[in-house]
Design a protein around this motif. Structure first.
Motif, mmCIF file in Angstrom:
data_model
loop_
_atom_site.group_PDB
_atom_site.id
_atom_site.type_symbol
_atom_site.label_atom_id
_atom_site.label_comp_id
_atom_site.label_asym_id
_atom_site.label_seq_id
_atom_site.Cartn_x
_atom_site.Cartn_y
_atom_site.Cartn_z
ATOM 1 N N LYS A 1 -2.172 20.246 -19.461
ATOM 2 C CA LYS A 1 -0.840 20.269 -19.936
ATOM 3 C C LYS A 1 -0.366 21.783 -20.650
ATOM 4 O O LYS A 1 0.279 22.477 -20.342
ATOM 5 N N PRO A 2 -1.015 21.913 -21.848
ATOM 6 C CA PRO A 2 -0.849 23.346 -22.424
ATOM 7 C C PRO A 2 -0.899 24.441 -21.615
ATOM 8 O O PRO A 2 -0.490 25.486 -21.791
ATOM 9 N N LEU A 3 -1.953 24.564 -20.778
ATOM 10 C CA LEU A 3 -2.423 25.604 -19.993
ATOM 11 C C LEU A 3 -1.241 25.924 -18.974
ATOM 12 O O LEU A 3 -1.235 27.060 -18.660
ATOM 13 N N VAL A 4 -0.821 24.630 -18.302
ATOM 14 C CA VAL A 4 0.248 24.763 -17.562
ATOM 15 C C VAL A 4 1.485 25.494 -18.365
ATOM 16 O O VAL A 4 2.126 26.329 -17.622
ATOM 17 N N VAL B 1 -11.440 27.093 -12.300
ATOM 18 C CA VAL B 1 -10.230 27.229 -11.399
ATOM 19 C C VAL B 1 -10.286 28.306 -10.762
ATOM 20 O O VAL B 1 -10.000 28.648 -9.484
ATOM 21 N N LYS B 2 -10.659 29.568 -11.408
ATOM 22 C CA LYS B 2 -10.825 30.903 -10.812
ATOM 23 C C LYS B 2 -11.815 30.977 -9.806
ATOM 24 O O LYS B 2 -11.558 31.539 -8.749
ATOM 25 N N GLU B 3 -13.121 30.196 -9.861
ATOM 26 C CA GLU B 3 -13.924 30.377 -9.165
ATOM 27 C C GLU B 3 -13.593 29.660 -7.951
ATOM 28 O O GLU B 3 -14.129 30.029 -6.804
ATOM 29 N N ALA B 4 -13.120 28.561 -8.167
ATOM 30 C CA ALA B 4 -12.642 27.476 -6.822
ATOM 31 C C ALA B 4 -11.331 27.994 -6.223
ATOM 32 O O ALA B 4 -10.828 27.511 -5.005
ATOM 33 N N LYS B 5 -10.596 28.558 -6.988
ATOM 34 C CA LYS B 5 -9.408 29.070 -6.640
ATOM 35 C C LYS B 5 -8.132 27.894 -6.472
ATOM 36 O O LYS B 5 -7.043 28.143 -6.977
ATOM 37 N N GLU B 6 -8.924 26.602 -5.773
ATOM 38 C CA GLU B 6 -8.097 25.432 -6.065
ATOM 39 C C GLU B 6 -9.190 24.265 -6.196
ATOM 40 O O GLU B 6 -9.893 24.014 -5.461
ATOM 41 N N ILE B 7 -8.734 23.536 -7.267
ATOM 42 C CA ILE B 7 -9.692 22.274 -7.344
ATOM 43 C C ILE B 7 -8.891 21.115 -7.888
ATOM 44 O O ILE B 7 -7.896 21.125 -8.429
ATOM 45 N N SER B 8 -9.266 19.752 -7.302
ATOM 46 C CA SER B 8 -8.680 18.774 -7.651
ATOM 47 C C SER B 8 -8.917 18.352 -8.912
ATOM 48 O O SER B 8 -9.865 18.579 -9.715
ATOM 49 N N LEU B 9 -8.099 17.471 -9.824
ATOM 50 C CA LEU B 9 -8.170 16.985 -11.010
ATOM 51 C C LEU B 9 -9.509 16.177 -10.988
ATOM 52 O O LEU B 9 -10.137 16.435 -12.025
ATOM 53 N N THR B 10 -9.739 15.505 -9.969
ATOM 54 C CA THR B 10 -10.884 14.521 -9.767
ATOM 55 C C THR B 10 -12.230 15.495 -9.914
ATOM 56 O O THR B 10 -13.065 15.150 -10.653
ATOM 57 N N ALA C 1 0.978 -1.251 -0.178
ATOM 58 C CA ALA C 1 -0.073 0.117 -0.026
ATOM 59 C C ALA C 1 0.946 1.356 -0.005
ATOM 60 O O ALA C 1 1.949 1.260 0.646
ATOM 61 N N LYS C 2 0.444 2.232 -0.690
ATOM 62 C CA LYS C 2 1.087 3.512 -0.772
ATOM 63 C C LYS C 2 0.274 4.606 -0.196
ATOM 64 O O LYS C 2 -0.923 4.600 -0.138
ATOM 65 N N VAL C 3 0.728 5.765 0.048
ATOM 66 C CA VAL C 3 0.155 6.856 0.244
ATOM 67 C C VAL C 3 -0.567 7.583 -1.052
ATOM 68 O O VAL C 3 0.199 7.795 -2.229
ATOM 69 N N LYS C 4 -1.807 7.824 -1.008
ATOM 70 C CA LYS C 4 -2.559 8.402 -2.151
ATOM 71 C C LYS C 4 -1.998 9.867 -2.445
ATOM 72 O O LYS C 4 -2.761 10.528 -1.537
ATOM 73 N N LYS C 5 -1.952 10.231 -3.591
ATOM 74 C CA LYS C 5 -1.619 11.529 -3.792
ATOM 75 C C LYS C 5 -2.511 12.012 -5.117
ATOM 76 O O LYS C 5 -3.025 11.380 -5.809
ATOM 77 N N GLU C 6 -2.935 13.329 -4.782
ATOM 78 C CA GLU C 6 -3.947 13.713 -5.815
ATOM 79 C C GLU C 6 -3.341 15.146 -6.523
ATOM 80 O O GLU C 6 -2.911 15.909 -5.729
ATOM 81 N N LYS C 7 -3.786 15.349 -7.641
ATOM 82 C CA LYS C 7 -3.365 16.569 -8.583
ATOM 83 C C LYS C 7 -4.313 17.652 -8.134
ATOM 84 O O LYS C 7 -5.429 17.355 -8.317
ATOM 85 N N PHE C 8 -3.833 18.896 -7.738
ATOM 86 C CA PHE C 8 -4.606 19.929 -7.466
ATOM 87 C C PHE C 8 -4.335 21.171 -8.509
ATOM 88 O O PHE C 8 -2.864 21.364 -8.661
ATOM 89 N N ILE C 9 -5.256 21.754 -9.276
ATOM 90 C CA ILE C 9 -5.033 22.878 -10.215
ATOM 91 C C ILE C 9 -5.365 24.320 -9.458
ATOM 92 O O ILE C 9 -6.314 24.434 -8.803
ATOM 93 N N LEU C 10 -4.305 25.118 -9.662
ATOM 94 C CA LEU C 10 -4.340 26.563 -8.918
ATOM 95 C C LEU C 10 -4.277 27.619 -10.131
ATOM 96 O O LEU C 10 -3.630 27.267 -11.138
ATOM 97 N N GLN C 11 -4.637 28.749 -10.044
ATOM 98 C CA GLN C 11 -4.216 29.835 -10.916
ATOM 99 C C GLN C 11 -2.736 30.020 -11.188
ATOM 100 O O GLN C 11 -2.027 30.062 -9.988
ATOM 101 N N GLY C 12 -2.395 30.359 -12.459
ATOM 102 C CA GLY C 12 -0.960 30.697 -12.617
ATOM 103 C C GLY C 12 -0.433 31.824 -11.890
ATOM 104 O O GLY C 12 -1.356 32.788 -11.575
ATOM 105 N N ILE D 1 -2.069 28.163 -15.563
ATOM 106 C CA ILE D 1 -2.452 27.507 -14.386
ATOM 107 C C ILE D 1 -1.142 26.732 -14.019
ATOM 108 O O ILE D 1 -0.187 26.778 -14.667
ATOM 109 N N LYS D 2 -1.024 26.387 -12.538
ATOM 110 C CA LYS D 2 -0.182 25.387 -12.289
ATOM 111 C C LYS D 2 -0.736 24.236 -11.495
ATOM 112 O O LYS D 2 -1.849 24.177 -10.947
ATOM 113 N N VAL D 3 0.079 23.161 -11.531
ATOM 114 C CA VAL D 3 -0.519 22.219 -11.011
ATOM 115 C C VAL D 3 0.250 21.689 -9.754
ATOM 116 O O VAL D 3 1.563 21.565 -9.739
ATOM 117 N N ILE D 4 -0.027 21.316 -8.547
ATOM 118 C CA ILE D 4 0.630 20.739 -7.354
ATOM 119 C C ILE D 4 0.109 19.298 -7.024
ATOM 120 O O ILE D 4 -1.066 19.033 -7.318
#
Length: 812
Positions: free
Chosen positions: A238-241, A215-224, A184-195, A246-249
């Motif tokens: 990818k092209p927007l990053v 993204v603008k309305e949520a300020k931060e939203i998961s990829l899911t 088992a591994k720790v689960k990680k999720e991608k979150f999208i923020l404004q650039g 936007i940026k992805v963490i």
């Protein structure tokens, strides 16, 4: 953090002591008690657990730790004392004990893997290998990864060990240690923020514009979360990053094993008895540790008492542990607690995936929740500031772990409560003899709930003597006319009926018509059971299957008569007798799949089922107001088992299952079919009178010096060679007797019973013997068994196993 140059480490291996390791400079700032470390041990690498820091190595030569495997402790430092107590009391290695307490999937260790060398491949292709070598090489090449253990276990070659050594020496194969993780591994999720950088102009499609708006309305939203609105979001990102919009963490997220959302509830008004119980615990909080036995009739509202006390603990900034015996009960308890406490809850039980279990554990360790609900392993939850521990249905045998670390979660709850100076509530309508004896001795305080909620009466129980139907034909021998009539009345009234039989399968005693021998398991000394749904005969101990058209192993006749009955057969009878009724069966077979238990319980709660056929899984704690009839097919099944607790278990299961009836506005009825209507256990169950049972049972226990009047350790000796097992059991007994003879003052206080063959003499091709060590003193039996384990004569021979079971629950 530990600032000392050395650390004490408990390795996850069967060794009783901890070891000192040196901490290299680059890992000095990362070590804390409760963290895992990767350490060298002999010629391999294993997982260890940091116990404490040490200023010196006490003159020993030390090895350095290889790595720190956690970014935060998996258990608090305060819990280490608890772990050491468990290791000492249950005579179990500390590292192995900690491994058993933690979720599975966290261990790392070296495994010997086998690879075919280039030379080996060339010789295989050229046909220059011997048949044995060719077989080994092909076996390895057929697998992506092959361990040495797999090669040795799967080969039928009697000299496989020598052959493997010869192939390694001849450079045909290579054996090397590979570090393996448990999965088992720790689960990680991608979150999208404004650039926040410079932006390069790119063509904007409607979907890209929609994504940027979200993204603008949520300020931060998961990829899911994005994929719910825009299924093609991963391709758009990818092209927007790249353009800087936007940026992805990436961040750790927790898997959610909880069920559907639950509507918040309003705490009901407490009954006079509930108020009295809650007030008593609140008044005694200043005393710290106080163990209580919350007893009373079924349906008297124990869960509401638990929730009020948990609420108090949480309001005082403390945490609470709630233990529930069955996974099926956890669902009900979790829903009720979530309705009251929202998302402050974590759940721990074996039906969770490895990932879900690790996430729940991390939530507790990171202090994101303050209530944990779970089965027996939840007693190890990594809380520091515990304010309350609750053990619901404390009498239940599910609290006893029967493999590996053989602990009793109920007993550990008492120990942990004492170490944390907090109250412990043991709740049951049918308390264990052990717990009630503690009330008699004033070690526990009793809190009583003697009436049902809303003054609902207890169900009326009628005994039906099965001896009168021994010559009956058709279904009447199993479903008596009286039970059949009551089921029909129940269905006509629009209510639900629960039919109880603590035996699964279709036919439990298949017999050859020609030679008269029963169809037994190839690997165990037990009869196989016919499972009609699977079309197989199955062994309930080792899982061995025979096809339904199998022939008698003794005379090769194909005439196998399926005698006996289980829940599967009763279900088919119900379908034939009541074709208009909707049926469900709840046993180990029907609840194997993930989510199956909850699905069945939900259908009962939503009244999509009229008749429920089930085993003891349904007998405990469930609250279904529409069940007005309980039919017990055979009340005597467990009464005559060769175990001193057989009577206690029979009374408990009968009283509990009877308590499922009449929990709503309609009065309940119970039809209890039995061959022994005059037995005191059956009589006490009929009256639902625990005190009558207790007063009749205790004199037998006292006369024979069985628990609770003694402490007991069972030594289980097993192996593949019957003579070697017998000889080893005799050796263990001789060593115990010789050690006891040297203790002049103590030898009259300890009894050694055995060695004797176990009731089931062979399970999974292993022959079984046992020895019982009894004494009024726990320290005496533990000390004697520890001395025996350390004796130079007690060295395990190949294929022989010695297991120490402290406070055993089953003597089978």
């Amino acid at each position: 953090m530990i600032q000392a140059p050395y650390i004490s480490v408990a390795v996850s291996l069967p060794v009783m002591k901890s070891y000192t390791y040196e901490v290299p400079d680059h890992l000095q700032d990362f070590c804390s008690p409760g963290m895992r470390v990767l350490v060298p041990f002999g010629n391999r690498r294993v997982t260890g657990y940091i116990i404490s820091g040490q200023e010196s190595c006490k003159g020993f030569k030390t090895k350095k730790i290889l790595d720190v495997l956690d970014d935060h402790p998996l258990f608090p430092e305060s819990e280490i004392l608890f772990f050491k107590w468990i290791s000492d009391y249950y005579i179990h290695p500390l590292g192995d004990m900690i491994k058993a307490a933690l979720p599975t999937g966290l261990d790392q260790h070296d495994v010997s893997c086998v690879f075919v060398t280039q030379k080996g491949q060339d010789q295989l292709n050229a046909g220059k290998l011997t048949p044995g070598e060719e077989q080994v090489a092909q076996f390895i090449l057929q697998r992506k990864s092959c361990t040495l253990k797999q090669v040795l276990k799967n080969s039928k070659n009697s000299v496989i060990n020598a052959l493997v050594r010869k192939m390694e020496k001849g450079d045909l194969i290579n054996i090397s240690a590979v570090l393996k993780k448990d999965g088992a591994k720790v689960k990680k999720e991608k979150f999208i923020l404004q650039g926040d950088g410079s932006i390069t102009d790119i063509a904007m499609s409607k979907k890209r514009k929609k994504l940027l708006l979200l993204v603008k309305e949520a300020k931060e939203i998961s990829l899911t979360g994005l994929k719910v609105h825009i299924p093609t979001a991963p391709a758009l990102i990818k092209p927007l990053v790249k353009a800087g919009y936007i940026k992805v963490i990436e961040r750790q997220v927790f898997r959610d094993p909880l069920g559907d959302p639950v509507e918040p509830d309003t705490p009901p008004k407490l009954t006079k008895e509930q108020r009295k119980a809650v007030k008593r615990v609140q008044e005694n909080l200043v005393k710290g540790f106080t163990p209580y036995l919350l007893s009373g009739v079924t349906g008297s509202g124990k869960t509401e008492v638990y929730m009020r006390l948990v609420s108090d603990a949480v309001e005082n900034g403390k945490s609470a542990i709630v233990l529930v015996p069955e996974i099926s009960l956890i669902s009900q308890t979790e829903r009720r607690f979530r309705a009251r406490f929202g998302e402050k809850i974590a759940v721990i039980h074996s039906s969770l995936t490895k990932g879900e279990l690790i996430d729940q554990w991390r939530k507790i360790a990171l202090k994101k929740v303050n209530i944990v609900i779970g089965a027996r392993s939840a007693v190890f939850a990594p809380f520091e500031n515990i304010g309350l521990i609750i053990v619901d249905e404390e009498h239940d045998t599910s609290y006893k772990q029967e493999t590996g670390l053989r602990y009793n979660a109920r007993d550990l709850a008492i120990v942990r409560g004492k170490m944390n100076a907090c109250p412990v509530i043991l709740g049951s309508a049918t308390p264990s003899v052990q717990s009630y004896q503690n009330v008699v001795l004033k070690r526990f305080e009793e809190l009583k709930l003697e009436t049902r909620i809303n003054q609902y009466p207890l169900p009326k129980i009628t005994l039906v003597d099965l001896k009168k139907f021994k010559d009956a034909r058709g279904y009447d021998r199993i479903i008596t006319p009286q039970l059949s009539k009551e089921i029909r009345n129940c269905l006509d009234s629009g209510h639900q009926a629960l039919i109880f039989l603590n035996r699964r399968g279709f036919s439990t005693f298949p017999v050859c018509r020609d030679c008269g021998k029963s169809l037994s398991c190839k690997y165990c000394d037990v009869t196989m059971t016919l499972h009609k749904g699977l079309n197989v005969y199955q062994c309930h101990f080792c899982g061995y299957n025979r096809p339904v058209n199998t022939k008698c192993p003794s005379c090769k006749s194909s005439k196998i008569k399926p005698l006996g009955f289980g829940t599967e057969k009763v279900e088919s009878m119900m379908k034939a007798m009541f074709p208009d009724a909707r049926l469900a069966r709840m046993d180990q077979d029907s609840t194997k799949r993930k989510g199956a238990t909850i699905k069945i319980l939900k259908s009962i709660r939503n009244r999509n089922v009229d008749i429920i056929v089930g085993t003891q899984m349904l007998a405990k704690g469930h609250d279904f107001p529409s069940i007005t009839l309980v039919g017990v097919i055979c009340a005597d099944l467990s009464l005559n088992l060769p175990d001193f607790r057989a009577g206690e278990r029979t009374f408990q299961v009968l009283a509990q299952v009877a308590g499922r009836a009449g929990r709503g506005q309609t009065e309940g009825k119970v039809i209890m079919q039995t061959y022994n209507p005059d037995h005191f256990i059956i009589e006490a169950a009929k009256k639902q009178d625990f005190m009558e049972f207790f007063q009749n049972e205790v004199p037998y226990r006292k006369a024979l010096m069985y628990p609770p009047f003694s402490r007991m350790i069972q030594l289980k000796i097993s192996g593949t060679n019957s003579e070697k097992v017998k000889d080893y059991a005799a050796l263990v007994a001789r060593v115990l007797i010789s050690l006891l003879e040297k203790k002049e003052k103590q030898k009259t206080m300890v009894q050694i019973l055995g060695p004797i063959e176990a009731s089931i003499q062979k399970i999974s091709s292993r022959f079984r013997w046992q020895i019982l060590v009894k004494s009024p003193s726990s320290a005496l039996v533990n000390g004697l068994v520890k001395s025996m384990m350390d004796h130079p004569k007690i060295t395990l021979k190949s294929g022989t196993r010695l297991v120490v079971d402290v406070d055993p629950y089953s003597l089978m």
